[in-house]
Scaffold this active site. Structure first.
Site, mmCIF file in Angstrom:
data_model
loop_
_atom_site.group_PDB
_atom_site.id
_atom_site.type_symbol
_atom_site.label_atom_id
_atom_site.label_comp_id
_atom_site.label_asym_id
_atom_site.label_seq_id
_atom_site.Cartn_x
_atom_site.Cartn_y
_atom_site.Cartn_z
ATOM 1 N N LYS A 41 -32.558 -23.950 -8.105
ATOM 2 C CA LYS A 41 -33.819 -23.825 -7.409
ATOM 3 C C LYS A 41 -33.821 -24.565 -6.089
ATOM 4 O O LYS A 41 -34.646 -24.321 -5.205
ATOM 5 C CB LYS A 41 -34.958 -24.395 -8.299
ATOM 6 C CG LYS A 41 -35.113 -23.711 -9.612
ATOM 7 C CD LYS A 41 -36.138 -24.502 -10.458
ATOM 8 C CE LYS A 41 -36.052 -24.068 -11.897
ATOM 9 N NZ LYS A 41 -36.695 -25.049 -12.785
ATOM 10 N N GLU A 97 -27.192 -23.790 0.197
ATOM 11 C CA GLU A 97 -27.222 -24.825 -0.847
ATOM 12 C C GLU A 97 -28.138 -25.969 -0.433
ATOM 13 O O GLU A 97 -28.300 -26.228 0.762
ATOM 14 C CB GLU A 97 -25.803 -25.385 -1.053
ATOM 15 C CG GLU A 97 -25.143 -24.957 -2.349
ATOM 16 C CD GLU A 97 -25.679 -25.675 -3.575
ATOM 17 O OE1 GLU A 97 -26.878 -25.995 -3.648
ATOM 18 O OE2 GLU A 97 -24.876 -25.900 -4.497
ATOM 19 N N ASP A 101 -23.209 -33.197 -3.353
ATOM 20 C CA ASP A 101 -23.108 -34.553 -3.880
ATOM 21 C C ASP A 101 -21.635 -34.773 -4.234
ATOM 22 O O ASP A 101 -20.828 -35.100 -3.376
ATOM 23 C CB ASP A 101 -24.059 -34.656 -5.079
ATOM 24 C CG ASP A 101 -24.148 -36.036 -5.678
ATOM 25 O OD1 ASP A 101 -23.532 -36.953 -5.136
ATOM 26 O OD2 ASP A 101 -24.832 -36.213 -6.699
ATOM 27 N N LYS A 129 -24.001 -35.675 1.119
ATOM 28 C CA LYS A 129 -23.891 -37.126 0.919
ATOM 29 C C LYS A 129 -22.516 -37.569 1.395
ATOM 30 O O LYS A 129 -21.523 -36.923 1.078
ATOM 31 C CB LYS A 129 -24.083 -37.478 -0.559
ATOM 32 C CG LYS A 129 -25.510 -37.266 -1.035
ATOM 33 C CD LYS A 129 -25.703 -37.801 -2.437
ATOM 34 C CE LYS A 129 -27.089 -37.480 -2.934
ATOM 35 N NZ LYS A 129 -27.287 -37.883 -4.340
ATOM 36 N N PHE A 150 -30.025 -41.198 -4.441
ATOM 37 C CA PHE A 150 -30.728 -40.047 -5.020
ATOM 38 C C PHE A 150 -31.980 -39.748 -4.206
ATOM 39 O O PHE A 150 -32.807 -40.618 -3.978
ATOM 40 C CB PHE A 150 -31.088 -40.292 -6.486
ATOM 41 C CG PHE A 150 -31.409 -39.013 -7.201
ATOM 42 C CD1 PHE A 150 -30.397 -38.224 -7.719
ATOM 43 C CD2 PHE A 150 -32.719 -38.567 -7.310
ATOM 44 C CE1 PHE A 150 -30.679 -37.014 -8.347
ATOM 45 C CE2 PHE A 150 -33.012 -37.361 -7.934
ATOM 46 C CZ PHE A 150 -31.994 -36.584 -8.453
ATOM 47 N N ARG A 163 -40.164 -31.111 -5.765
ATOM 48 C CA ARG A 163 -39.494 -30.122 -4.917
ATOM 49 C C ARG A 163 -40.366 -29.700 -3.740
ATOM 50 O O ARG A 163 -39.868 -29.267 -2.711
ATOM 51 C CB ARG A 163 -39.172 -28.853 -5.729
ATOM 52 C CG ARG A 163 -38.132 -29.037 -6.806
ATOM 53 C CD ARG A 163 -37.723 -27.671 -7.347
ATOM 54 N NE ARG A 163 -37.033 -27.754 -8.629
ATOM 55 C CZ ARG A 163 -35.729 -27.964 -8.767
ATOM 56 N NH1 ARG A 163 -34.972 -28.122 -7.713
ATOM 57 N NH2 ARG A 163 -35.171 -28.021 -9.970
HETATM 58 P P1 IMP Z 1 -22.760 -31.766 -7.083
HETATM 59 O O1 IMP Z 1 -22.118 -30.753 -7.986
HETATM 60 O O2 IMP Z 1 -22.486 -33.173 -7.569
HETATM 61 O O3 IMP Z 1 -22.378 -31.601 -5.628
HETATM 62 O O4 IMP Z 1 -24.310 -31.630 -7.250
HETATM 63 C C1 IMP Z 1 -24.987 -30.605 -6.694
HETATM 64 C C2 IMP Z 1 -26.355 -30.402 -7.324
HETATM 65 O O5 IMP Z 1 -26.870 -31.591 -7.933
HETATM 66 C C3 IMP Z 1 -27.314 -30.053 -6.230
HETATM 67 O O6 IMP Z 1 -27.353 -28.666 -5.993
HETATM 68 C C4 IMP Z 1 -28.612 -30.660 -6.725
HETATM 69 O O7 IMP Z 1 -29.336 -29.723 -7.503
HETATM 70 C C5 IMP Z 1 -28.214 -31.832 -7.580
HETATM 71 N N1 IMP Z 1 -28.294 -33.112 -6.824
HETATM 72 C C6 IMP Z 1 -27.278 -33.844 -6.340
HETATM 73 N N2 IMP Z 1 -27.716 -34.948 -5.698
HETATM 74 C C7 IMP Z 1 -29.069 -34.886 -5.771
HETATM 75 C C8 IMP Z 1 -30.115 -35.743 -5.266
HETATM 76 O O8 IMP Z 1 -29.901 -36.783 -4.621
HETATM 77 N N3 IMP Z 1 -31.385 -35.357 -5.561
HETATM 78 C C9 IMP Z 1 -31.685 -34.234 -6.275
HETATM 79 N N4 IMP Z 1 -30.745 -33.397 -6.738
HETATM 80 C C10 IMP Z 1 -29.440 -33.728 -6.495
HETATM 81 MG MG MG Z 2 -31.579 -30.446 -9.490
#
Ligand code: IMP
Ligand code: MG
Length: 173
Positions: A41, A97, A101, A129, A150, A163
């Site tokens: 979302k 996207e 993270d 990040k 976060f 959101r």
């Molecule tokens: P990744 O696979 O670790 O890169 O995480 C990606 C997904 O984790 C994103 O599409 C977000 O939905 C969620 N996410 C990662 N960091 C945050 C944050 O700081 N706040 C809220 N959602 C996050």
């Molecule tokens: Mg999320």
């Protein structure tokens, strides 16, 4: 109470940056047929703002994936909850996207989409990040680089809330 803390990026800053990204995207895709694929979302805000600012006859599709439960750290496990509605074979795909993270979600999605033989595949991420990606990713358009804290707002949630904030804030726990 868990809620928005310090504002990291204001609504004005976000809208200005999106204008710049939309201009770049318009320039790069003029004369090409492009499909924007939003990742639900989190990317719904960015998708709708970009959609209104690009000057292209674009098509739109969405995928939904889940990478976390209600925890604030990545599990590394990506589940496809909703697949594309339309084929992307031979199309120019721009994946929209919310945030990179660990990068594991995007890495998975790129491999998955590449397997469907698009003509081109690029990424527009609202946030990246710094310093914590576990995989090397080629991201064509990035809104903002932020520290690895976060964050919530502008599509990003904590436990499905916040959101709809029009700005980006740190999560106060
Ligand atoms: P990744 O696979 O670790 O890169 O995480 C990606 C997904 O984790 C994103 O599409 C977000 O939905 C969620 N996410 C990662 N960091 C945050 C944050 O700081 N706040 C809220 N959602 C996050
Ligand atoms: Mg999320």
């Amino acid at each position: 109470m868990t809620g928005p803390g310090q504002v990291l990026i204001s609504e004005e800053q976000i809208q200005q940056r999106i204008g710049e990204l939309a201009e770049e995207i318009t320039r790069d895709y003029t004369g090409k047929d492009v499909v924007l694929v939003g990742v639900l979302k989190g990317a719904f805000m960015l998708m709708s703002d970009i959609a209104r600012q690009i000057k292209l006859p674009a098509e739109f599709d969405f995928m939904a994936v889940s990478s976390y439960g209600s925890a604030t750290r990545t599990s590394g496990v990506v589940r496809i909850l909703k697949d594309l509605d339309h084929e992307i074979t031979d199309r120019n795909v721009l994946l929209i996207e919310d945030i990179i993270d660990s990068g594991l979600t995007l890495n998975y999605l790129l491999k998955y989409l590449a397997g469907r033989n698009p003509r081109s595949l690029e990424v527009c991420a609202f946030l990246r990040k710094t310093g914590i990606q576990q995989v090397d990713l080629d991201v064509r358009y990035t809104g903002f680089e932020i520290p690895p804290d976060f964050v919530i707002g502008y599509g990003l949630d904590h436990d499905q809330r916040f959101r709809n904030l029009p700005y980006l804030a740190l999560l106060d726990q």
